[in-house]
Motif scaffolding. Structure first.
Motif, PDB file in Angstrom:
ATOM      1  N   SER A   1     109.583  75.378  42.679  1.00 45.29           N
ATOM      2  CA  SER A   1     109.909  76.439  41.393  1.00 45.29           C
ATOM      3  C   SER A   1     110.606  76.226  40.528  1.00 45.29           C
ATOM      4  N   ASP A   2     111.043  74.881  40.593  1.00 48.30           N
ATOM      5  CA  ASP A   2     112.036  74.461  39.364  1.00 48.30           C
ATOM      6  C   ASP A   2     111.528  73.058  38.864  1.00 48.30           C
ATOM      7  N   GLY A   3     111.002  73.353  38.026  1.00 50.25           N
ATOM      8  CA  GLY A   3     110.307  71.979  37.338  1.00 50.25           C
ATOM      9  C   GLY A   3     108.764  72.177  36.847  1.00 50.25           C
ATOM     10  N   ILE A   4     107.984  71.189  37.106  1.00 52.57           N
ATOM     11  CA  ILE A   4     106.309  70.968  36.644  1.00 52.57           C
ATOM     12  C   ILE A   4     105.973  70.255  37.798  1.00 52.57           C
ATOM     13  N   ILE A   5     104.823  70.844  38.459  1.00 56.38           N
ATOM     14  CA  ILE A   5     103.772  70.381  39.321  1.00 56.38           C
ATOM     15  C   ILE A   5     102.782  69.794  38.521  1.00 56.38           C
ATOM     16  N   HIS A   6     102.436  68.310  39.017  1.00 52.47           N
ATOM     17  CA  HIS A   6     101.433  67.602  38.363  1.00 52.47           C
ATOM     18  C   HIS A   6     100.363  67.136  39.374  1.00 52.47           C
ATOM     19  N   PHE A   7      99.274  67.690  38.976  1.00 56.17           N
ATOM     20  CA  PHE A   7      97.920  67.770  39.841  1.00 56.17           C
ATOM     21  C   PHE A   7      97.345  66.165  39.499  1.00 56.17           C
ATOM     22  N   LEU A   8      97.960  65.098  40.063  1.00 59.25           N
ATOM     23  CA  LEU A   8      97.567  63.734  39.697  1.00 59.25           C
ATOM     24  C   LEU A   8      96.195  63.493  40.668  1.00 59.25           C
ATOM     25  N   GLY A   9      95.537  62.657  40.375  1.00 62.23           N
ATOM     26  CA  GLY A   9      94.052  62.277  40.974  1.00 62.23           C
ATOM     27  C   GLY A   9      92.898  62.737  40.157  1.00 62.23           C
ATOM     28  N   LYS A  10      91.925  62.348  40.867  1.00 60.37           N
ATOM     29  CA  LYS A  10      90.371  62.800  40.232  1.00 60.37           C
ATOM     30  C   LYS A  10      90.104  64.215  40.401  1.00 60.37           C
ATOM     31  N   VAL A  11      90.384  64.789  41.713  1.00 56.51           N
ATOM     32  CA  VAL A  11      90.024  66.085  42.017  1.00 56.51           C
ATOM     33  C   VAL A  11      90.996  66.850  41.748  1.00 56.51           C
ATOM     34  N   LYS A  12      90.839  67.911  40.777  1.00 51.98           N
ATOM     35  CA  LYS A  12      91.766  68.794  40.415  1.00 51.98           C
ATOM     36  C   LYS A  12      91.653  70.351  41.019  1.00 51.98           C
ATOM     37  N   PRO A  13      92.634  71.276  41.056  1.00 45.54           N
ATOM     38  CA  PRO A  13      92.252  72.536  41.429  1.00 45.54           C
ATOM     39  C   PRO A  13      90.904  73.216  41.206  1.00 45.54           C
ATOM     40  N   TRP A  14      90.568  73.087  40.097  1.00 41.85           N
ATOM     41  CA  TRP A  14      89.239  73.812  39.512  1.00 41.85           C
ATOM     42  C   TRP A  14      87.987  73.097  40.074  1.00 41.85           C
ATOM     43  N   HIS A  15      88.128  71.960  40.767  1.00 41.91           N
ATOM     44  CA  HIS A  15      87.120  71.494  41.458  1.00 41.91           C
ATOM     45  C   HIS A  15      86.882  72.061  42.940  1.00 41.91           C
ATOM     46  N   ALA A  16      85.409  72.236  42.970  1.00 39.58           N
ATOM     47  CA  ALA A  16      85.062  72.849  44.515  1.00 39.58           C
ATOM     48  C   ALA A  16      85.410  72.191  45.619  1.00 39.58           C
ATOM     49  N   ASP A  17      85.543  70.768  45.471  1.00 43.46           N
ATOM     50  CA  ASP A  17      86.112  70.121  46.843  1.00 43.46           C
ATOM     51  C   ASP A  17      87.728  69.582  46.564  1.00 43.46           C
ATOM     52  N   TYR A  18      88.348  70.554  46.065  1.00 45.86           N
ATOM     53  CA  TYR A  18      89.910  70.148  46.029  1.00 45.86           C
ATOM     54  C   TYR A  18      90.565  70.732  47.292  1.00 45.86           C
ATOM     55  N   ALA A  19      91.124  69.872  48.038  1.00 44.83           N
ATOM     56  CA  ALA A  19      91.597  70.609  49.446  1.00 44.83           C
ATOM     57  C   ALA A  19      93.403  69.971  49.381  1.00 44.83           C
ATOM     58  N   ALA A  20      93.897  70.065  48.508  1.00 44.36           N
ATOM     59  CA  ALA A  20      95.318  69.945  48.623  1.00 44.36           C
ATOM     60  C   ALA A  20      96.285  71.173  48.260  1.00 44.36           C
ATOM     61  N   ASN A  21      97.504  71.057  47.939  1.00 45.94           N
ATOM     62  CA  ASN A  21      98.283  72.210  48.102  1.00 45.94           C
ATOM     63  C   ASN A  21      98.356  72.905  46.573  1.00 45.94           C
ATOM     64  N   PHE A  22      98.821  74.417  46.578  1.00 39.33           N
ATOM     65  CA  PHE A  22      99.086  74.755  45.232  1.00 39.33           C
ATOM     66  C   PHE A  22      97.839  75.387  44.620  1.00 39.33           C
ATOM     67  N   GLN A  23      96.738  75.267  45.480  1.00 39.28           N
ATOM     68  CA  GLN A  23      95.382  75.751  44.787  1.00 39.28           C
ATOM     69  C   GLN A  23      95.640  77.300  44.466  1.00 39.28           C
ATOM     70  N   ASP A  24      96.212  77.897  45.480  1.00 36.60           N
ATOM     71  CA  ASP A  24      96.425  79.703  45.239  1.00 36.60           C
ATOM     72  C   ASP A  24      97.224  79.796  44.073  1.00 36.60           C
ATOM     73  N   ARG A  25      98.171  78.988  43.953  1.00 35.59           N
ATOM     74  CA  ARG A  25      99.270  79.458  42.910  1.00 35.59           C
ATOM     75  C   ARG A  25      98.558  79.303  41.683  1.00 35.59           C
ATOM     76  N   TRP A  26      97.552  78.113  41.535  1.00 36.16           N
ATOM     77  CA  TRP A  26      97.076  77.796  40.393  1.00 36.16           C
ATOM     78  C   TRP A  26      95.867  78.725  40.067  1.00 36.16           C
ATOM     79  N   PHE A  27      95.047  79.394  40.905  1.00 38.70           N
ATOM     80  CA  PHE A  27      94.278  80.470  40.589  1.00 38.70           C
ATOM     81  C   PHE A  27      94.802  81.655  40.206  1.00 38.70           C
ATOM     82  N   ALA A  28      96.078  81.906  40.880  1.00 35.45           N
ATOM     83  CA  ALA A  28      96.651  83.276  40.372  1.00 35.45           C
ATOM     84  C   ALA A  28      97.198  83.161  39.125  1.00 35.45           C
TER      85      ALA A  28
END
Length: 296
Positions: free
Chosen positions: A223-250
């Motif tokens: 909660s202190d700083g900036i989260i960077h979604f590095l890599g080809k697959v991003k939270p808005w892609h259907a096949d994203y399977a990493a963390n912070f997706q719920d926070r991103w969609f909120a």
């Protein structure tokens, strides 16, 4: 007052909405958003503007960018678009601005950016976070042999840059970066990021890693700083399977794109989407063949 700059494309539209919205929600002062638009439609711009209507919003300025200006520069399989090179032009486009914070559009800003806006650059032109992927022997060799960096352990990720634009203009960093990117086409595996590391060597200050922390290294309660979604697959892609997706969609649900979700493909459709991401362009194939012939 905080000035942020993003480079926005249609493929990263939701990402742009979330990045700026998160910056606004955590900022304690007026925030101005400058958007270098690569291929946004008038409706895209309208929806982004609607997404950022918070009490502390200052100005929103859209600046159209012609990709023809960087047509001769390299793209890679990880980043097929040449849009990242648009950040070279920030000193030119923000001619009346002295300092800004450049942000990629695959971020969640969790802290007040005022701290970066007033960060002491110690006479340097920029401040960045050391890239988290350079600690392997292979990468260190690449930085030494290809990029000729004197201090390869000091190589930054360009997803977050505090920029003294007066210094960038004074030192002609824009024109130098464009020249480096063109003359070293085959050497820049990380495209614009490599070019900036060459031009800015010894002209940047190291930021705390919290200001550009990859999703894989960030704690679940980050909660202190900036989260960077590095890599080809991003939270808005259907096949994203990493963390912070719920926070991103909120965050997305507090923009003009509220309730929208990616279409999940199954079977052949999912395999095809993955296959398309792995297909190089003809320009990439030609470059690869040229490099192989040269090494042989």
């Amino acid at each position: 007052m905080v000035n942020i700059v993003i480079v926005a494309t249609a493929n990263y539209l939701w990402g742009a909405a979330v990045t700026v919205r998160s910056a606004l929600e955590t900022c304690s002062t007026t925030l101005n958003a400058y958007v270098i638009s690569v291929d946004l439609s008038p409706d895209d711009k309208k929806r982004l503007s609607e997404s950022w209507q918070t009490p502390n919003l200052g100005i929103i300025q859209f600046i159209d960018f012609d990709l023809g200006q960087v047509d001769k520069l390299r793209s890679t399989l990880l980043v097929k678009s040449k849009s990242p090179y648009a950040r070279f032009f920030i000193p030119e486009y923000l001619a009346d601005v002295s300092r800004c914070i450049y942000l990629d559009t695959d971020l969640i800003v969790c802290s007040d950016l005022l701290g970066l806006q007033v960060f002491d650059l110690q006479g340097k032109s920029s401040a960045c976070v050391i890239d988290g992927g350079i600690d392997t022997p292979e990468q260190q060799q690449r930085l030494r042999d290809k990029l000729k960096l004197q201090h390869p352990q000091k190589y930054f990720n360009s997803g977050v840059i505090v920029m003294d634009l007066d210094a960038w203009r004074r030192h002609h960093i824009q024109s130098k970066a464009l020249t480096i990117a063109q003359e070293n086409y085959d050497l820049l595996d990380q495209m614009d990021q490599d070019a900036l590391n060459i031009v800015l060597e010894d002209d940047w200050v190291i930021l705390d890693p919290k200001w550009n922390t990859s999703k894989g290294r960030a704690d679940v309660n980050f909660s202190d700083g900036i989260i960077h979604f590095l890599g080809k697959v991003k939270p808005w892609h259907a096949d994203y399977a990493a963390n912070f997706q719920d926070r991103w969609f909120a965050l997305l649900d507090r923009t003009a794109f509220s309730g929208q979700r990616p279409v999940k493909l199954m079977g052949i459709g999912a395999a095809y989407r993955k296959f398309v991401r792995s297909i190089p362009t003809l320009e990439m194939v030609k470059g690869k063949l040229r490099r192989l012939l040269r090494s042989a």
